[in-house]
Design a protein around this motif. Structure first.
Motif, PDB file in Angstrom:
ATOM      1  N   ARG A  16      15.348  -3.768  -6.710  1.00 12.42           N
ATOM      2  CA  ARG A  16      16.278  -2.737  -6.245  1.00 12.42           C
ATOM      3  C   ARG A  16      17.430  -2.570  -7.226  1.00 12.42           C
ATOM      4  O   ARG A  16      17.916  -1.450  -7.431  1.00 12.42           O
ATOM      5  CB  ARG A  16      16.800  -3.108  -4.847  1.00 12.42           C
ATOM      6  N   THR A  17      17.880  -3.645  -7.845  1.00 12.86           N
ATOM      7  CA  THR A  17      18.946  -3.542  -8.847  1.00 12.86           C
ATOM      8  C   THR A  17      18.478  -2.694 -10.017  1.00 12.86           C
ATOM      9  O   THR A  17      19.201  -1.799 -10.464  1.00 12.86           O
ATOM     10  CB  THR A  17      19.382  -4.941  -9.332  1.00 12.86           C
ATOM     11  N   LEU A  18      17.271  -2.941 -10.510  1.00 17.75           N
ATOM     12  CA  LEU A  18      16.736  -2.118 -11.598  1.00 17.75           C
ATOM     13  C   LEU A  18      16.623  -0.660 -11.170  1.00 17.75           C
ATOM     14  O   LEU A  18      16.947   0.250 -11.942  1.00 17.75           O
ATOM     15  CB  LEU A  18      15.369  -2.644 -12.051  1.00 17.75           C
ATOM     16  N   GLN A  19      16.186  -0.430  -9.951  1.00 18.29           N
ATOM     17  CA  GLN A  19      16.058   0.940  -9.437  1.00 18.29           C
ATOM     18  C   GLN A  19      17.425   1.617  -9.361  1.00 18.29           C
ATOM     19  O   GLN A  19      17.569   2.783  -9.729  1.00 18.29           O
ATOM     20  CB  GLN A  19      15.392   0.924  -8.057  1.00 18.29           C
ATOM     21  N   ARG A  20      18.427   0.885  -8.913  1.00 10.57           N
ATOM     22  CA  ARG A  20      19.788   1.429  -8.824  1.00 10.57           C
ATOM     23  C   ARG A  20      20.324   1.756 -10.213  1.00 10.57           C
ATOM     24  O   ARG A  20      20.924   2.809 -10.429  1.00 10.57           O
ATOM     25  CB  ARG A  20      20.690   0.428  -8.097  1.00 10.57           C
ATOM     26  N   TRP A  21      20.094   0.855 -11.177  1.00  8.00           N
ATOM     27  CA  TRP A  21      20.526   1.119 -12.543  1.00  8.00           C
ATOM     28  C   TRP A  21      19.879   2.388 -13.085  1.00  8.00           C
ATOM     29  O   TRP A  21      20.541   3.201 -13.721  1.00  8.00           O
ATOM     30  CB  TRP A  21      20.181  -0.054 -13.451  1.00  8.00           C
ATOM     31  N   ARG A  22      18.570   2.543 -12.829  1.00 14.95           N
ATOM     32  CA  ARG A  22      17.880   3.756 -13.303  1.00 14.95           C
ATOM     33  C   ARG A  22      18.494   5.006 -12.696  1.00 14.95           C
ATOM     34  O   ARG A  22      18.707   5.997 -13.387  1.00 14.95           O
ATOM     35  CB  ARG A  22      16.390   3.703 -12.981  1.00 14.95           C
ATOM     36  N   VAL A  31      10.033   4.037 -19.292  1.00 14.52           N
ATOM     37  CA  VAL A  31       9.111   5.174 -19.286  1.00 14.52           C
ATOM     38  C   VAL A  31       8.401   5.197 -17.939  1.00 14.52           C
ATOM     39  O   VAL A  31       8.211   4.172 -17.303  1.00 14.52           O
ATOM     40  CB  VAL A  31       8.080   5.119 -20.439  1.00 14.52           C
ATOM     41  N   ARG A  32       8.053   6.394 -17.517  1.00  5.80           N
ATOM     42  CA  ARG A  32       7.311   6.567 -16.274  1.00  5.80           C
ATOM     43  C   ARG A  32       5.936   7.106 -16.656  1.00  5.80           C
ATOM     44  O   ARG A  32       5.810   8.174 -17.243  1.00  5.80           O
ATOM     45  CB  ARG A  32       8.028   7.547 -15.353  1.00  5.80           C
ATOM     46  N   ARG A  38       7.630   1.493 -16.480  1.00  3.53           N
ATOM     47  CA  ARG A  38       7.395   0.428 -17.450  1.00  3.53           C
ATOM     48  C   ARG A  38       8.580   0.386 -18.412  1.00  3.53           C
ATOM     49  O   ARG A  38       9.175   1.410 -18.733  1.00  3.53           O
ATOM     50  CB  ARG A  38       6.117   0.674 -18.262  1.00  3.53           C
ATOM     51  N   TYR A  39       8.895  -0.814 -18.859  1.00  2.00           N
ATOM     52  CA  TYR A  39       9.985  -1.028 -19.802  1.00  2.00           C
ATOM     53  C   TYR A  39       9.398  -1.501 -21.128  1.00  2.00           C
ATOM     54  O   TYR A  39       8.764  -2.558 -21.166  1.00  2.00           O
ATOM     55  CB  TYR A  39      10.953  -2.087 -19.266  1.00  2.00           C
ATOM     56  N   PRO A  40       9.616  -0.743 -22.211  1.00  2.00           N
ATOM     57  CA  PRO A  40       9.154  -1.211 -23.521  1.00  2.00           C
ATOM     58  C   PRO A  40       9.887  -2.504 -23.906  1.00  2.00           C
ATOM     59  O   PRO A  40      11.113  -2.599 -23.761  1.00  2.00           O
ATOM     60  CB  PRO A  40       9.518  -0.076 -24.475  1.00  2.00           C
ATOM     61  N   LEU A  41       9.140  -3.487 -24.368  1.00  2.48           N
ATOM     62  CA  LEU A  41       9.715  -4.783 -24.725  1.00  2.48           C
ATOM     63  C   LEU A  41      10.863  -4.636 -25.729  1.00  2.48           C
ATOM     64  O   LEU A  41      11.887  -5.300 -25.609  1.00  2.48           O
ATOM     65  CB  LEU A  41       8.628  -5.709 -25.282  1.00  2.48           C
ATOM     66  N   GLU A  42      10.704  -3.744 -26.691  1.00  2.21           N
ATOM     67  CA  GLU A  42      11.750  -3.547 -27.700  1.00  2.21           C
ATOM     68  C   GLU A  42      13.050  -3.082 -27.061  1.00  2.21           C
ATOM     69  O   GLU A  42      14.137  -3.487 -27.471  1.00  2.21           O
ATOM     70  CB  GLU A  42      11.310  -2.518 -28.748  1.00  2.21           C
TER      71      GLU A  42
END
Length: 58
Positions: A16-22, A31-32, A38-42
């Motif tokens: 939920r924290t990641l979702q809120r940040w987005r 990227v969706r 998905r989050y690119p490692l770089e």
């Protein structure tokens, strides 16, 4: 590419924290693909470098 679940586990934060940040336009770049986040490692590594030693939320 790293899933939201794996990144949340790695950083010991909630999904939920990641979702809120987005939704606020902060956090690591993502990227969706077909409705899946998905989050690119770089980008994760860049984000960690940019926020190294800082306190608080992004």
């Amino acid at each position: 590419m790293v899933s939201e679940t794996r990144l949340a586990d790695y950083w010991d934060i909630s999904q939920r924290t990641l979702q809120r940040w987005r939704s606020k336009g902060c956090g690591p770049e993502f990227v969706r693909i077909g409705g899946v986040i998905r989050y690119p490692l770089e980008r994760i590594q860049e984000y960690e470098q940019e926020h190294r030693g800082s306190a608080g939320t992004p």
